[in-house]
Scaffold this motif. Structure first.
Motif, PDB file in Angstrom:
ATOM      1  N   HIS A  21       6.346 -13.014   4.451  1.00 19.52           N
ATOM      2  CA  HIS A  21       4.987 -13.503   4.201  1.00 19.52           C
ATOM      3  C   HIS A  21       3.955 -12.388   4.016  1.00 19.52           C
ATOM      4  CE1 HIS A  21       6.534 -17.425   4.890  1.00 19.52           C
ATOM      5  NE2 HIS A  21       6.654 -17.294   6.197  1.00 19.52           N
ATOM      6  N   LEU A  22       4.402 -11.141   3.811  1.00 16.95           N
ATOM      7  CA  LEU A  22       3.460 -10.038   3.626  1.00 16.95           C
ATOM      8  C   LEU A  22       4.045  -9.015   2.659  1.00 16.95           C
ATOM      9  CD1 LEU A  22       0.787  -8.648   4.557  1.00 16.95           C
ATOM     10  CD2 LEU A  22       2.132  -7.551   6.361  1.00 16.95           C
ATOM     11  N   ASN A  23       3.244  -8.625   1.664  1.00 15.99           N
ATOM     12  CA  ASN A  23       3.681  -7.629   0.691  1.00 15.99           C
ATOM     13  C   ASN A  23       2.541  -6.646   0.446  1.00 15.99           C
ATOM     14  OD1 ASN A  23       5.543  -6.507  -1.212  1.00 15.99           O
ATOM     15  ND2 ASN A  23       4.358  -7.409  -2.866  1.00 15.99           N
ATOM     16  N   LEU A  24       2.891  -5.379   0.178  1.00 16.26           N
ATOM     17  CA  LEU A  24       1.867  -4.345   0.012  1.00 16.26           C
ATOM     18  C   LEU A  24       2.399  -3.233  -0.879  1.00 16.26           C
ATOM     19  CD1 LEU A  24      -0.359  -2.813   2.767  1.00 16.26           C
ATOM     20  CD2 LEU A  24       1.055  -1.290   1.376  1.00 16.26           C
ATOM     21  N   PHE A  25       1.526  -2.704  -1.740  1.00 16.40           N
ATOM     22  CA  PHE A  25       1.896  -1.565  -2.576  1.00 16.40           C
ATOM     23  C   PHE A  25       0.626  -0.930  -3.127  1.00 16.40           C
ATOM     24  CE2 PHE A  25       2.124  -5.499  -4.986  1.00 16.40           C
ATOM     25  CZ  PHE A  25       1.365  -5.243  -6.110  1.00 16.40           C
ATOM     26  N   LEU A  26       0.752   0.312  -3.613  1.00 12.01           N
ATOM     27  CA  LEU A  26      -0.324   1.016  -4.299  1.00 12.01           C
ATOM     28  C   LEU A  26       0.058   1.132  -5.758  1.00 12.01           C
ATOM     29  CD1 LEU A  26      -0.693   1.898  -1.242  1.00 12.01           C
ATOM     30  CD2 LEU A  26      -1.832   3.933  -2.149  1.00 12.01           C
ATOM     31  N   ASN A  27      -0.882   0.873  -6.657  1.00 10.07           N
ATOM     32  CA  ASN A  27      -0.548   0.935  -8.076  1.00 10.07           C
ATOM     33  C   ASN A  27      -1.755   1.344  -8.914  1.00 10.07           C
ATOM     34  OD1 ASN A  27      -2.132  -1.371  -8.115  1.00 10.07           O
ATOM     35  ND2 ASN A  27      -0.638  -2.660  -9.115  1.00 10.07           N
ATOM     36  N   ASN A  28      -1.478   1.594 -10.180  1.00 12.88           N
ATOM     37  CA  ASN A  28      -2.507   1.899 -11.174  1.00 12.88           C
ATOM     38  C   ASN A  28      -2.424   0.851 -12.267  1.00 12.88           C
ATOM     39  OD1 ASN A  28      -3.148   3.282 -13.998  1.00 12.88           O
ATOM     40  ND2 ASN A  28      -4.413   4.269 -12.443  1.00 12.88           N
ATOM     41  N   ILE A  29      -3.567   0.302 -12.639  1.00 12.77           N
ATOM     42  CA  ILE A  29      -3.606  -0.743 -13.662  1.00 12.77           C
ATOM     43  C   ILE A  29      -4.615  -0.371 -14.732  1.00 12.77           C
ATOM     44  CG2 ILE A  29      -4.150  -3.169 -14.151  1.00 12.77           C
ATOM     45  CD1 ILE A  29      -3.291  -3.855 -11.337  1.00 12.77           C
ATOM     46  N   VAL A  30      -4.201  -0.476 -15.978  1.00 15.61           N
ATOM     47  CA  VAL A  30      -5.113  -0.390 -17.108  1.00 15.61           C
ATOM     48  C   VAL A  30      -5.476  -1.800 -17.564  1.00 15.61           C
ATOM     49  CG1 VAL A  30      -5.375   0.366 -19.502  1.00 15.61           C
ATOM     50  CG2 VAL A  30      -4.226   1.848 -17.846  1.00 15.61           C
ATOM     51  N   TYR A  31      -4.456  -2.643 -17.668  1.00 18.81           N
ATOM     52  CA  TYR A  31      -4.690  -4.027 -18.075  1.00 18.81           C
ATOM     53  C   TYR A  31      -3.593  -4.894 -17.471  1.00 18.81           C
ATOM     54  CZ  TYR A  31      -5.221  -8.201 -20.948  1.00 18.81           C
ATOM     55  OH  TYR A  31      -5.400  -9.491 -21.365  1.00 18.81           O
ATOM     56  N   ARG A  32      -3.984  -5.930 -16.784  1.00 21.49           N
ATOM     57  CA  ARG A  32      -3.038  -6.916 -16.249  1.00 21.49           C
ATOM     58  C   ARG A  32      -3.528  -8.269 -16.681  1.00 21.49           C
ATOM     59  NH1 ARG A  32       0.719  -9.911 -14.573  1.00 21.49           N
ATOM     60  NH2 ARG A  32       1.715  -9.684 -12.536  1.00 21.49           N
ATOM     61  N   ARG A  78      -8.892  -5.729 -15.830  1.00 21.40           N
ATOM     62  CA  ARG A  78      -9.103  -4.843 -16.976  1.00 21.40           C
ATOM     63  C   ARG A  78      -9.794  -3.568 -16.499  1.00 21.40           C
ATOM     64  NH1 ARG A  78     -11.774  -9.820 -20.389  1.00 21.40           N
ATOM     65  NH2 ARG A  78      -9.875 -11.073 -20.565  1.00 21.40           N
ATOM     66  N   ALA A  79      -9.176  -2.441 -16.763  1.00 18.77           N
ATOM     67  CA  ALA A  79      -9.749  -1.142 -16.375  1.00 18.77           C
ATOM     68  C   ALA A  79      -9.517  -0.174 -17.518  1.00 18.77           C
ATOM     69  CB  ALA A  79      -9.092  -0.631 -15.095  1.00 18.77           C
ATOM     70  N   ARG A 270      -9.672  -4.702 -26.650  1.00 23.31           N
ATOM     71  CA  ARG A 270      -9.337  -4.305 -25.276  1.00 23.31           C
ATOM     72  C   ARG A 270      -9.456  -2.794 -25.061  1.00 23.31           C
ATOM     73  NH1 ARG A 270      -9.655  -9.045 -24.488  1.00 23.31           N
ATOM     74  NH2 ARG A 270      -8.021 -10.498 -23.857  1.00 23.31           N
ATOM     75  N   PHE A 271      -8.938  -2.012 -26.023  1.00 20.71           N
ATOM     76  CA  PHE A 271      -8.808  -0.571 -25.807  1.00 20.71           C
ATOM     77  C   PHE A 271      -9.525   0.277 -26.856  1.00 20.71           C
ATOM     78  CE2 PHE A 271      -4.758  -2.355 -24.035  1.00 20.71           C
ATOM     79  CZ  PHE A 271      -5.083  -2.143 -22.720  1.00 20.71           C
ATOM     80  N   ASN A 272     -10.209  -0.372 -27.801  1.00 19.89           N
ATOM     81  CA  ASN A 272     -10.947   0.344 -28.839  1.00 19.89           C
ATOM     82  C   ASN A 272     -10.044   1.296 -29.625  1.00 19.89           C
ATOM     83  OD1 ASN A 272     -13.306   0.880 -30.300  1.00 19.89           O
ATOM     84  ND2 ASN A 272     -13.798   2.668 -29.040  1.00 19.89           N
TER      85      ASN A 272
END
Length: 326
Positions: A21-32, A78-79, A270-272
């Motif tokens: 019942h618990l999940n965790l992570f570190l990530n980098n997102i440009v677009y999800r 969106r990043a 989205r990304f020009n």
């Protein structure tokens, strides 16, 4: 060339690799792209900035933001320059014997950190830091430490985030039916995005009128049916563009775009840039980073995650530590 375009991340099934019942992570997102899951999610931005879109509402998040997304809330991220997150996903069934109200409480998307004074915000990040540290290290008694930190986070959520609760069976079942319909619609679109699919066809399958389903889409997805479908197609184009053997015409066809110019228009929006320019400038994963080609996310490996926790997350646990470090 035959390609497997199956992608089930619109309705995300969260796995609990360490603690139930618990999940965790570190990530980098440009677009999800738009997706949903059954868990409450805390999107904790520790570097960069992004826009989190949920049911038509856009939350501008920056380093120090902790955005809560309720269970079964359709959302996208969106990043433009990429943003780094500590992501915490908590099942509604965690501590179910002790706090069953969590199962029937509904939260929308909300920047929890922005609603708190400096001291409370630092305390919130303290819970996040301790949870992440114990979860990633897997040290002695880490399960107890993680559950304790998760309980503190849920207390902060209940005290500060707007929410509604269902107290009668009729309302609960109505919400449940809506959630099941959302899941079915997501699955239908995911299975058929590469061909012709219409709102009318989905409405017929659900026993609804197109007008009713159109309103249902706006209410629960925050966008129109066509916007959501185009986003699913775009998400899959992002995944396939890593395959250098495929032409842009082939990628457009595999993703359900009638012409490559429509796909190119979404890339410019989205990304020009053009799809080919995006493909060329997309960097290879750095050391300590594992790229998920299905979602486009870059997930940090444990050692790198611990380093990032110390450099970027720990400062947020101190009052006045809201500014990113480096």
């Amino acid at each position: 060339m035959e390609q497997n375009t199956e992608n089930s991340n619109r309705f995300e099934v969260v796995s609990y690799d360490k603690i139930k019942h618990l999940n965790l992570f570190l990530n980098n997102i440009v677009y999800r792209g738009f997706h949903i899951h059954n868990e409450l999610e805390l999107l904790c931005v520790f570097r960069g900035s992004c826009t989190i879109v949920a049911r038509g509402n856009a939350i501008e998040a920056k380093a120090g933001s902790v955005v809560l997304v309720g269970h079964n809330v359709v959302h996208a991220i969106r990043a433009d320059g990429g943003a780094d997150f500590l992501v915490v996903q908590i099942s509604r069934h965690i501590l179910g014997e002790y706090f069953p109200a969590l199962k029937t409480t509904y939260f929308e998307a909300f920047d929890l950190a922005a609603a708190l004074p400096a001291g409370e915000r630092a305390r919130l990040w303290g819970h996040l830091y301790r949870l992440a540290r114990h979860y990633i290290e897997g040290d002695a008694l880490y399960q107890l430490h993680c559950i304790a930190a998760a309980a503190e986070l849920l207390c902060a959520v209940y005290r500060n985030a707007p929410h509604s609760s269902v107290y009668n069976t009729a309302d609960y079942l109505a919400r449940k039916r809506a959630e099941q319909r959302i899941a079915r619609i997501c699955e239908t679109i995911n299975d058929n995005y590469d061909g012709k699919i219409t709102l009318t066809e989905i409405a017929e399958a659900e026993g609804l009128t197109p007008t009713y389903l159109s309103h249902f889409f706006r209410d629960h997805f925050g966008v129109s049916f066509q916007e959501y479908l185009n986003n699913v197609r775009f998400d899959n184009a992002l995944r396939l563009i890593a395959d250098k053997q495929l032409s842009m015409n082939e990628i457009a066809a595999l993703c359900g775009f009638s012409e490559v110019k429509y796909m190119a228009k979404m890339f410019r929006k989205r990304f020009n840039c053009t799809p080919r320019e995006f493909s060329r400038r997309r960097p290879a994963p750095a050391r300590g980073v594992l790229r998920d080609e299905e979602t486009g996310e870059s997930v940090y490996a444990p050692a790198e995650s611990l380093r990032l926790l110390e450099q970027y997350v720990l400062p947020f646990t101190k009052i006045g530590g809201d500014k990113p470090n480096g």
